[in-house]
Design a protein around this motif. Sequence first.
Motif, PDB file in Angstrom:
ATOM      1  N   GLY A 209       0.804  -1.216   0.000  1.00 17.31           N
ATOM      2  CA  GLY A 209       0.000   0.000   0.000  1.00 17.31           C
ATOM      3  C   GLY A 209       0.831   1.256   0.000  1.00 17.31           C
ATOM      4  N   ALA A 210       2.162   1.135  -0.056  1.00 16.98           N
ATOM      5  CA  ALA A 210       3.035   2.302  -0.037  1.00 16.98           C
ATOM      6  C   ALA A 210       3.260   2.812  -1.454  1.00 16.98           C
ATOM      7  CB  ALA A 210       4.378   1.949   0.601  1.00 16.98           C
ATOM      8  N   LEU A 211       3.093   4.114  -1.642  1.00 16.41           N
ATOM      9  CA  LEU A 211       3.383   4.747  -2.920  1.00 16.41           C
ATOM     10  C   LEU A 211       4.881   5.023  -3.032  1.00 16.41           C
ATOM     11  CD1 LEU A 211       0.453   7.281  -3.335  1.00 16.41           C
ATOM     12  CD2 LEU A 211       1.040   5.477  -4.944  1.00 16.41           C
ATOM     13  N   VAL A 212       5.432   4.790  -4.217  1.00 15.43           N
ATOM     14  CA  VAL A 212       6.844   5.042  -4.472  1.00 15.43           C
ATOM     15  C   VAL A 212       6.945   5.975  -5.673  1.00 15.43           C
ATOM     16  CG1 VAL A 212       9.067   4.026  -5.034  1.00 15.43           C
ATOM     17  CG2 VAL A 212       7.477   2.779  -3.570  1.00 15.43           C
ATOM     18  N   ALA A 213       7.631   7.105  -5.508  1.00  9.57           N
ATOM     19  CA  ALA A 213       7.818   8.066  -6.600  1.00  9.57           C
ATOM     20  C   ALA A 213       9.280   8.088  -6.997  1.00  9.57           C
ATOM     21  CB  ALA A 213       7.371   9.453  -6.145  1.00  9.57           C
ATOM     22  N   ARG A 214       9.537   8.028  -8.308  1.00  9.79           N
ATOM     23  CA  ARG A 214      10.910   7.988  -8.808  1.00  9.79           C
ATOM     24  C   ARG A 214      11.071   8.989  -9.949  1.00  9.79           C
ATOM     25  NH1 ARG A 214       9.438   2.412  -8.591  1.00  9.79           N
ATOM     26  NH2 ARG A 214      10.519   1.251  -6.942  1.00  9.79           N
ATOM     27  N   PRO A 215      12.068   9.882  -9.885  1.00 10.23           N
ATOM     28  CA  PRO A 215      12.393  10.719 -11.047  1.00 10.23           C
ATOM     29  C   PRO A 215      13.284   9.941 -12.004  1.00 10.23           C
ATOM     30  CG  PRO A 215      13.827  11.292  -9.224  1.00 10.23           C
ATOM     31  CD  PRO A 215      12.914  10.205  -8.712  1.00 10.23           C
ATOM     32  N   ASP A 216      13.259  10.299 -13.290  1.00  6.80           N
ATOM     33  CA  ASP A 216      14.228   9.676 -14.191  1.00  6.80           C
ATOM     34  C   ASP A 216      15.598  10.310 -13.951  1.00  6.80           C
ATOM     35  OD1 ASP A 216      14.168  12.141 -15.454  1.00  6.80           O
ATOM     36  OD2 ASP A 216      13.191  11.428 -17.275  1.00  6.80           O
ATOM     37  N   GLU A 217      16.626   9.824 -14.637  1.00  7.04           N
ATOM     38  CA  GLU A 217      17.999  10.264 -14.349  1.00  7.04           C
ATOM     39  C   GLU A 217      18.185  11.752 -14.599  1.00  7.04           C
ATOM     40  OE1 GLU A 217      20.884   7.944 -16.351  1.00  7.04           O
ATOM     41  OE2 GLU A 217      20.215   6.031 -15.523  1.00  7.04           O
ATOM     42  N   ALA A 218      17.639  12.272 -15.709  1.00  4.62           N
ATOM     43  CA  ALA A 218      17.803  13.701 -16.011  1.00  4.62           C
ATOM     44  C   ALA A 218      17.101  14.557 -14.962  1.00  4.62           C
ATOM     45  CB  ALA A 218      17.254  14.009 -17.409  1.00  4.62           C
ATOM     46  N   THR A 219      15.923  14.126 -14.538  1.00  5.85           N
ATOM     47  CA  THR A 219      15.184  14.876 -13.519  1.00  5.85           C
ATOM     48  C   THR A 219      15.914  14.834 -12.188  1.00  5.85           C
ATOM     49  OG1 THR A 219      13.099  14.333 -14.631  1.00  5.85           O
ATOM     50  CG2 THR A 219      12.963  15.062 -12.346  1.00  5.85           C
ATOM     51  N   GLU A 220      16.466  13.681 -11.854  1.00  7.68           N
ATOM     52  CA  GLU A 220      17.207  13.563 -10.604  1.00  7.68           C
ATOM     53  C   GLU A 220      18.409  14.506 -10.591  1.00  7.68           C
ATOM     54  OE1 GLU A 220      18.758   9.991  -7.655  1.00  7.68           O
ATOM     55  OE2 GLU A 220      18.329   9.570  -9.770  1.00  7.68           O
ATOM     56  N   ARG A 221      19.066  14.671 -11.732  1.00  8.09           N
ATOM     57  CA  ARG A 221      20.193  15.611 -11.799  1.00  8.09           C
ATOM     58  C   ARG A 221      19.706  17.048 -11.598  1.00  8.09           C
ATOM     59  NH1 ARG A 221      21.883  12.180 -16.073  1.00  8.09           N
ATOM     60  NH2 ARG A 221      20.993  13.621 -17.608  1.00  8.09           N
ATOM     61  N   ARG A 222      18.567  17.387 -12.208  1.00  7.75           N
ATOM     62  CA  ARG A 222      18.025  18.753 -12.054  1.00  7.75           C
ATOM     63  C   ARG A 222      17.612  19.006 -10.603  1.00  7.75           C
ATOM     64  NH1 ARG A 222      15.076  17.383 -16.934  1.00  7.75           N
ATOM     65  NH2 ARG A 222      16.106  18.326 -18.752  1.00  7.75           N
ATOM     66  N   ILE A 223      17.053  18.004  -9.951  1.00  2.25           N
ATOM     67  CA  ILE A 223      16.671  18.156  -8.542  1.00  2.25           C
ATOM     68  C   ILE A 223      17.886  18.453  -7.686  1.00  2.25           C
ATOM     69  CG2 ILE A 223      15.762  16.937  -6.519  1.00  2.25           C
ATOM     70  CD1 ILE A 223      13.831  15.491  -8.388  1.00  2.25           C
ATOM     71  N   GLY A 224      19.012  17.817  -8.015  1.00  6.90           N
ATOM     72  CA  GLY A 224      20.232  18.009  -7.236  1.00  6.90           C
ATOM     73  C   GLY A 224      20.971  19.300  -7.507  1.00  6.90           C
ATOM     74  N   GLN A 225      20.548  20.038  -8.558  1.00  8.09           N
ATOM     75  CA  GLN A 225      21.230  21.302  -8.868  1.00  8.09           C
ATOM     76  C   GLN A 225      20.774  22.390  -7.894  1.00  8.09           C
ATOM     77  OE1 GLN A 225      20.332  22.202 -12.919  1.00  8.09           O
ATOM     78  NE2 GLN A 225      21.797  20.724 -13.762  1.00  8.09           N
ATOM     79  N   PRO A 226      21.679  23.313  -7.522  1.00  8.98           N
ATOM     80  CA  PRO A 226      21.262  24.447  -6.680  1.00  8.98           C
ATOM     81  C   PRO A 226      20.369  25.376  -7.479  1.00  8.98           C
ATOM     82  CG  PRO A 226      23.536  24.727  -7.432  1.00  8.98           C
ATOM     83  CD  PRO A 226      23.117  23.344  -7.842  1.00  8.98           C
ATOM     84  N   LEU A 227      19.582  26.178  -6.760  1.00  8.27           N
ATOM     85  CA  LEU A 227      18.700  27.139  -7.407  1.00  8.27           C
ATOM     86  C   LEU A 227      19.482  28.064  -8.312  1.00  8.27           C
ATOM     87  CD1 LEU A 227      16.295  28.082  -4.461  1.00  8.27           C
ATOM     88  CD2 LEU A 227      15.837  26.554  -6.392  1.00  8.27           C
ATOM     89  N   GLY A 228      18.993  28.233  -9.536  1.00  8.54           N
ATOM     90  CA  GLY A 228      19.669  29.095 -10.489  1.00  8.54           C
ATOM     91  C   GLY A 228      20.770  28.388 -11.245  1.00  8.54           C
ATOM     92  N   GLY A 229      21.019  27.094 -10.931  1.00 11.15           N
ATOM     93  CA  GLY A 229      22.076  26.353 -11.606  1.00 11.15           C
ATOM     94  C   GLY A 229      21.626  25.758 -12.894  1.00 11.15           C
TER      95      GLY A 229
END
Length: 229
Positions: A209-229
Amino acid sequence: MEWNTLLRMPMTVLLVLAAVFALITLVQLVVLRRHLHNRHHLAASWRALLCVAFFALTLLLAGTGAALRGYRLLGEEAPVVDIDARILSPQRWALTLSWPDGSTRQVQLSGDAWRVEAVVLKWKLPALLAGVPPLYRLDRLSGRYDDAAQEAEAPRTVISFGEAGTFDLLTLSKQYPQWLPEVDTVYGSGAFLPLVDQGHYSVSLMRTGALVARPDEATERRIGQPLGG
């Protein structure tokens, strides 16, 4: 929609069975009419009982199928929805939702992240031991702000995936628990991820019953970038 997708929807199976029993009821009505015409009263009484029984089964199956609209059988891990994000303005996003059956929906969301929730119907011990799989349906999508103070004051977006005015197995189990003693209702845990422009996310539901959310590789890289990067 593919057949394997349709068969994962219990509504489809129940409505097909309802149609079969409706056809059987019609056949019994034809035979009943023939017995009445020939004045075979005993045989007609027997056919009348069969008509009532088959018609009651038709109504039960059709009603249960309607109550399960939107639910799917839950396997070990079931894909729920894919989300593609595009920024419109700061903290304002356009999302494209894509379901496994090929249907899509366009929505707009406010916030720094999205959050999705699903309703999971599990069964109590007898049905569980019999191997009856859990059922699930996507419940709602909402926006989420990183700052708690902003979350309390800023405009929020909540998008429901239920249909207004339709009855639902979850509602029935809450209002009339004695009718559905084998249903054990739980809510799948909500999953959320930060929103980034051109982001792509996949949401799955585990058998627990647990939901799992996964970004793709490109999205994961964008998430890890600092604001404005």
